[in-house]
Each structure stands twice: as C-alpha cells, then as structure tokens.
Design a protein around this motif. Structure first.
Motif, PDB file in Angstrom:
ATOM      1  N   GLU A   1       0.832  -1.212   0.000  1.00 29.48           N
ATOM      2  CA  GLU A   1       0.000   0.000   0.000  1.00 29.48           C
ATOM      3  C   GLU A   1       0.861   1.253   0.000  1.00 29.48           C
ATOM      4  OE1 GLU A   1      -3.666   2.086   2.527  1.00 29.48           O
ATOM      5  OE2 GLU A   1      -2.524   0.413   3.392  1.00 29.48           O
ATOM      6  N   GLU A   2       1.914   1.254   0.808  1.00 26.50           N
ATOM      7  CA  GLU A   2       2.813   2.412   0.844  1.00 26.50           C
ATOM      8  C   GLU A   2       3.503   2.603  -0.503  1.00 26.50           C
ATOM      9  OE1 GLU A   2       4.743   2.934   5.169  1.00 26.50           O
ATOM     10  OE2 GLU A   2       4.855   0.866   4.419  1.00 26.50           O
TER      11      GLU A   2
ATOM     12  N   GLN B   1       0.900   4.018  -2.997  1.00 24.40           N
ATOM     13  CA  GLN B   1       0.575   5.420  -2.742  1.00 24.40           C
ATOM     14  C   GLN B   1       1.722   6.334  -3.161  1.00 24.40           C
ATOM     15  OE1 GLN B   1      -0.689   5.907   1.340  1.00 24.40           O
ATOM     16  NE2 GLN B   1      -2.787   5.265   0.872  1.00 24.40           N
TER      17      GLN B   1
ATOM     18  N   LEU C   1       1.310   9.215  -6.023  1.00 22.84           N
ATOM     19  CA  LEU C   1       1.588  10.614  -5.713  1.00 22.84           C
ATOM     20  C   LEU C   1       2.696  11.157  -6.614  1.00 22.84           C
ATOM     21  CD1 LEU C   1       0.557  12.765  -3.795  1.00 22.84           C
ATOM     22  CD2 LEU C   1       2.190  11.973  -2.077  1.00 22.84           C
TER      23      LEU C   1
ATOM     24  N   ALA D   1      -8.027   9.632  -7.695  1.00 24.84           N
ATOM     25  CA  ALA D   1      -7.481   9.016  -6.489  1.00 24.84           C
ATOM     26  C   ALA D   1      -6.160   9.670  -6.072  1.00 24.84           C
ATOM     27  CB  ALA D   1      -7.289   7.515  -6.718  1.00 24.84           C
ATOM     28  N   ALA D   2      -5.265   9.894  -7.013  1.00 23.96           N
ATOM     29  CA  ALA D   2      -3.971  10.491  -6.663  1.00 23.96           C
ATOM     30  C   ALA D   2      -4.142  11.944  -6.223  1.00 23.96           C
ATOM     31  CB  ALA D   2      -3.023  10.404  -7.851  1.00 23.96           C
ATOM     32  N   TYR D   3      -5.044  12.652  -6.874  1.00 21.29           N
ATOM     33  CA  TYR D   3      -5.297  14.044  -6.490  1.00 21.29           C
ATOM     34  C   TYR D   3      -5.832  14.107  -5.059  1.00 21.29           C
ATOM     35  CZ  TYR D   3      -7.098  18.827  -6.659  1.00 21.29           C
ATOM     36  OH  TYR D   3      -7.350  20.149  -6.389  1.00 21.29           O
ATOM     37  N   ARG D   4      -6.751  13.222  -4.725  1.00 24.86           N
ATOM     38  CA  ARG D   4      -7.297  13.202  -3.363  1.00 24.86           C
ATOM     39  C   ARG D   4      -6.202  12.840  -2.352  1.00 24.86           C
ATOM     40  NH1 ARG D   4     -11.496  10.429  -5.837  1.00 24.86           N
ATOM     41  NH2 ARG D   4     -10.805   8.486  -4.869  1.00 24.86           N
ATOM     42  N   LEU D   5      -5.323  11.920  -2.741  1.00 24.35           N
ATOM     43  CA  LEU D   5      -4.219  11.557  -1.860  1.00 24.35           C
ATOM     44  C   LEU D   5      -3.316  12.765  -1.599  1.00 24.35           C
ATOM     45  CD1 LEU D   5      -2.525   9.409  -0.359  1.00 24.35           C
ATOM     46  CD2 LEU D   5      -1.405   8.892  -2.549  1.00 24.35           C
ATOM     47  N   PHE D   6      -3.071  13.555  -2.624  1.00 27.21           N
ATOM     48  CA  PHE D   6      -2.257  14.765  -2.447  1.00 27.21           C
ATOM     49  C   PHE D   6      -2.925  15.736  -1.473  1.00 27.21           C
ATOM     50  CE2 PHE D   6      -2.185  19.242  -3.929  1.00 27.21           C
ATOM     51  CZ  PHE D   6      -0.945  19.592  -3.417  1.00 27.21           C
TER      52      PHE D   6
ATOM     53  N   GLU E   1      -5.186  15.197   0.815  1.00 31.92           N
ATOM     54  CA  GLU E   1      -5.238  14.635   2.175  1.00 31.92           C
ATOM     55  C   GLU E   1      -3.872  14.736   2.853  1.00 31.92           C
ATOM     56  OE1 GLU E   1      -6.559  10.704   1.392  1.00 31.92           O
ATOM     57  OE2 GLU E   1      -8.617  11.311   0.860  1.00 31.92           O
ATOM     58  N   THR E   2      -2.814  14.432   2.095  1.00 35.07           N
ATOM     59  CA  THR E   2      -1.461  14.503   2.644  1.00 35.07           C
ATOM     60  C   THR E   2      -1.117  15.937   3.033  1.00 35.07           C
ATOM     61  OG1 THR E   2      -0.821  12.640   1.224  1.00 35.07           O
ATOM     62  CG2 THR E   2       0.961  13.938   2.200  1.00 35.07           C
TER      63      THR E   2
END
Length: 601
Positions: free
Chosen positions: A382-383, A386, A390, A463-468, A470-471
């Motif tokens: 998972e890491e 992600q 990203l 998904a990647a945009y949301r991960l950015f 959130e981070t």
C-alpha cells in the motif's frame, strides 16, 4: 566570487530533517549501510564535482564539442570528469551488490548528482543519461541484454542515450516514422532519423547504447504501435567484445544557447543496410517502457533547474554582501561610507525571491526522489502504491516549476549584479543560458499542463489528487499547532480550496469540450505548482520551527532556520496569492488565446 556548490547544511536539512532519510536503514535493502556511508558517498561526490567538473564549466561553454565529419572532438577535461565519476562507482551506485553496484538509495544518488550538476550541469548530462538508460535495460531488458550491456555501462566503457524525438515530430511521439524491420535472426533493422538527442555522439566512451523508439513494420497506428529497441553505436559480440560499426551515423551537431558541453545531435539510422537493433520487452509497448526513463529524466531536469537557480543565488548573494554602492534613503550625508548593496531593501527582495524559488524547488525534487524510493522499497504494498501514485501526479510540477522559477531566479541574480551580471566576467549569464533549456526538454510546459489536467488529475476517479490533498491537509493541521505558522497554514489551505474549486470546474467540462477546457492547461500547471511548493514550504517551516526551538540564539543553526521560515513567509505571502487571478481566468475558461485566429496575427 564564491566557489561554493551547494550549502552542505541545506543537503543535511533536506535529507535528515525534512525527509528522515536515515529511516531507510531499517529497510532490508539498506541494512548494510549507515548514515556515515551515506555522508561519505556525498563527500566523494562533492570532491569529484569540485575537482573534475567545476574546473571546466566555463571552458566547456566557450569550447563546445565539434564534429569534423568523422569524429566528435571535446575538451580533455570532460573525459577526466567522466572517468572520475565512473571510477567512483556512481554509474552503478543504486544497482544491487551482486550486480557490482553500491546498492545506494535513490535519494542519496540524486543528492550526489546534485553536487555534480551544481559544478557543471552540461558535463553531468552524460552520466545522467547513462544511468537512466541502464535503469531501462535493467527493468525491461532480457537476461541476455542485461548481461551484455549493463556491466560496461556501469563501469563507464559504454554510455547511454534516449532517442525519441524526430525532426518533424517533436513531442508528438505517436507520429514517429522510424521503422523497425524484423530479421530472420530475431533482431531488427532500424530506418529513420532522430533529432535533439543529447549525448548522441561523443568521444568519452568506446560505445554508446541508444534506447530508440520505433514502429515495427505493420504496427498499429499511434502510440499503441511504438516499440523500444537497443541500438548500439558499435555492435557488441556475444562475449562482450566490440564488433563492427553499426549503421548509426551522426548527421551533425546542433549549436545551442546553453548546455553547450552536452552534445545535441541529429542521428541517422539505416543510411546503408539498416541499423541493427534488438527489441526490449514486448512489441508495441515501448512508449510505456520509455516513460520510466522519461520520468526519471523529468525529475532530473527539475533538479538541474533548481540547482542552476541555486547557483545563481549563491553568486548574487556573495556579490551583494561584498559590493558597496549607495546609501540608505534615510542617510542624507554624501560623505558617509557606501553600504553593501545587500542593505538595500529591493536587493534583499530579489535575493529572498531567489531563495524561496530555489530552495523550494530543491526540496520538491528531493521529496520526489524520496517518493521514487518509497515506490520501490517501502515496507508495504500500500505504501509503495501510494508513493507511486503521488509521484505520478506530481511529476509534471516537479519538472516544470523548477524549470520556470529556477530560470526566473537566474534572471533576478543577473539583476542583483546589474551591468556586471550581463557580462561573461561572472557565471550568471551562463547559468541563465543553461537553464533556459529546462522549460523545453523532457516535455514543454504545455505538454505537462495537458498531461496533468487531461490525464493525471482525473485518472482513477481522482485518487492520486485526493491523496495529495489529504497529505497536504495533515501537514497543515500540524502547522496550525504552532501560532507563528497558523496564518501560513490557513493561507495554504485557502489555496488548496481554490485549487479544488478550479479543478472541479475544469473537469466538469473536460469530456464535453476538451479543446476549450485544456486550452489554458499551462496556467493550471503553474497554479498547481504554486500550491504544491507552498505546501513544501509548510513542511520545511515545520521542521525549521522545531529546529529553531532547539538551537542557541544567534547560532549558525538559528540563522539557518530563521532563513527557512522567512523564505516560507515570502513564498506563501507573495507568490501563492498569484493563484487568485489564475483561478479566475481558468474558472471562466478565459477564451482570448483559444479564440484568436491565425489570420489575425
């Protein structure tokens, strides 16, 4: 003038405070290393950079390679630099021990390369490209190809290139015309021409391994028909010895504004019997393979651009501290002593802008290198996934933001020196010329804007945009716990909100009207880049706040951390607000460029 490359304190801050590179030692791959080994590696890179690369930065610019019709001639210092780099093991630094490598983390290799680029970005192009080409073979090549080509590429006998662009196509890779004709023995013959091939010919190595994109005869049209081939300048026998010269001809060298000691070539494949080449991986998947090298190169271009800007900043800072001129507006005594120009507020503005652009860009590139590392060696799947997602999203900004603002920093550095900055007596004009390439190669700003908005942001339901986002919000929450950082965190949060609103507005029309929606994608790229680097500055400010609390007052460390905090304030309060007019243009789909007609120019 200063002979400093990179402030070692900056490297230490980025590696061990911002990114906690030392925690990599807990990963199985790096358990035989230590922080001392990492630092010794960087010490070696600094020594090689200072002794073998910095000594001919200006000379290579003034005496660019020349082609006499048979051979490329280069200044002898370039050979010494290549040899020193290879002998130190840097061409194989991140390869496994059992491959003859040093098994170094990506972030350490890229930090070492930062020193080399700071000394001579032009001569650093040859090892930079060779490392990328070797990585491509290591990842996608057959066992036979790896055994034949990797050892000589890692010890410096062979160099590598990436041969994508064609004279009539530029970035339109789907339309390339270089053709691969299958042979009975399983090899191929290539026919076509490639242009702007950096390092495409030189006199440093006994062979050059060209990684070439071409279409097999009868392949599907467009990008789905592109394959990747190994095409050496000199054929290599099964035992590793050199054979006959391949049918790859240097049609000529291109004469450039900057980066002059890196040859830029036009190569002709197959002027006679056809250039012998070998397919890498599966047919028609070459563009996907090549994206590995292209993305590595994009991070490297961003790093090089940040470093060139940083070098200009170093020189202009040194000049401003030592150049007396004028008096403060409050001093009306013409007989009083002149002050160093760093005491003039507008000079400090220009220096602070350079610092914010270049140290922000450098931190962004180090962060991207850490993501690359995590995408390969993080403990869990998972890491790793992600980190890859990203990095994939952020790569357009990692390449483009330093390229634009490192160049702007060089412009400001010239301005600090005034008329002296416009002369060849100082290196600033060369830094500017060298850096002007970076917004162009490995994808222009427009290409990356289209890729970002048209593909990477909407990919996988964002998904990647949301991960950015959130981070970033996690760091903003941490920053709000510090009263002095809370206003900066709030400003970046507002910037993220505006980016989200703008992104939603643009994506709402992307499918129905892609031409108009993507017309201003370069503005979106810059807007996203400003928000991204503002977040990077929040991350640095968090570390600096903690470091300042533990540093004696008026110590070197205290001044260092105060400098980071002031640069964060500058970027967030001066540069980030520029996204507001950008958002207004984007959200109303500002039509003026799109609606302009050819006949009206």
């Amino acid at each position: 003038m200063t002979d400093q490359l990179i402030n070692d304190r900056d490297i230490d801050f980025l590696l061990y405070e911002l990114l906690d590179t030392e925690q990599l030692l807990s990963r199985e791959r790096y358990q035989e290393h230590s922080r001392e080994v990492f630092n010794a590696t960087l010490d070696t890179a600094r020594t090689i950079a200072t002794k073998y690369f910095a000594n001919h930065n200006a000379k290579g610019d003034a005496n660019e390679p020349r082609f006499d019709g048979e051979r490329v001639h280069m200044i002898e210092e370039t050979q010494a630099a290549w040899d020193a780099f290879a002998e130190a093991g840097f061409l194989a630094a991140h390869a496994d021990f059992d491959e003859g490598g040093l098994q170094m983390p990506e972030i350490i290799l890229r930090s070492a390369m930062a020193y080399i680029s700071a000394a001579n970005v032009s001569s650093s192009g040859y090892p930079f490209l060779t490392i990328g080409a070797a990585n491509l073979i290591r990842t996608f090549g057959s066992e036979e190809q790896k055994a034949l080509y990797l050892p000589p590429m890692q010890d410096g006998r062979f160099a590598g290139t990436m041969a994508l662009t064609e004279p009539g196509q530029g970035s339109a890779l789907a339309d390339i015309t270089t053709t691969a004709r299958p042979q009975a023995d399983g090899s191929y013959r290539l026919y076509g021409q490639k242009m702007f091939i950096s390092g495409g010919d030189q006199s440093l190595t006994e062979n050059i391994v060209h990684m070439v994109l071409a279409k097999i005869e009868g392949a599907p049209a467009g990008a789905k028909g592109i394959s990747l081939f190994i095409c050496p300048k000199v054929l290599v026998n099964a035992d590793g010895s050199l054979g006959a010269r391949n049918d790859v001809a240097l049609a000529g060298l291109l004469h450039k504004m900057g980066y002059r000691n890196t040859t830029s070539t036009v190569l002709s494949f197959g002027e006679q019997e056809g250039a012998q080449a070998w397919l890498v991986g599966e047919p028609h998947k070459g563009l996907g393979y090549m994206f590995q090298m292209m993305n590595e190169a994009r991070i490297g271009v961003g790093m090089g651009a940040a470093i060139l800007g940083y070098q200009g900043y170093n020189h202009s800072l040194d000049y401003a501290r030592n150049r007396p001129q004028g008096r403060l507006p409050s001093n009306r005594d013409p007989s009083s002593k002149q002050v160093p120009i760093i005491q003039h507020a507008d000079v400090r503005r220009m220096l602070l802008a350079q610092k914010a652009y270049c140290e922000g860009s450098l931190a962004l590139c180090f962060y991207a290198s850490a993501l690359y590392e995590d995408s390969h060696t993080a403990p869990t799947a998972e890491e790793r996934e992600q980190a890859f997602a990203l990095l994939d999203l952020l790569t357009p900004m990692v390449k483009s933001f330093p390229s634009r603002y490192g160049l702007k920093a060089n412009e400001l550095a010239i301005q600090v020196l005034g008329g002296s900055g416009y002369t060849r007596e100082y290196p600033l004009e060369q830094y500017y010329r060298d850096n002007r390439l970076n917004p162009i190669h490995e994808g222009t700003e427009a290409i990356h804007g289209l890729d970002l908005l048209g593909r990477k942001v909407p990919m996988a339901q964002m998904a990647a945009y949301r991960l950015f986002t959130e981070t970033a919000h996690r760091d903003l929450e941490s920053a709000r716990a510090h009263p002095e950082l809370a206003p900066l965190a709030d400003a970046v949060a507002e910037g993220l909100t505006l980016l989200n609103e703008t992104t939603a507005t643009l994506l709402s029309r992307l499918a129905a009207d892609p031409d108009r929606t993507l017309a201003n994608a370069t503005v979106y790229l810059d807007m996203f880049g400003r928000v991204l680097v503002a977040w990077i500055w929040i991350k640095q400010a968090l570390v600096a706040t903690g470091g300042l609390a533990n540093s004696p007052a008026d110590s070197d460390d205290a001044h260092f951390y105060q400098g980071k905090l002031q640069a964060a304030r500058y970027f967030i309060n001066w540069e980030l607000p520029e996204i507001k007019p950008q958002a207004e243009l984007l959200q109303r789909f500002a039509p003026e460029p799109f609606e302009m007609q050819d006949a009206w120019f």
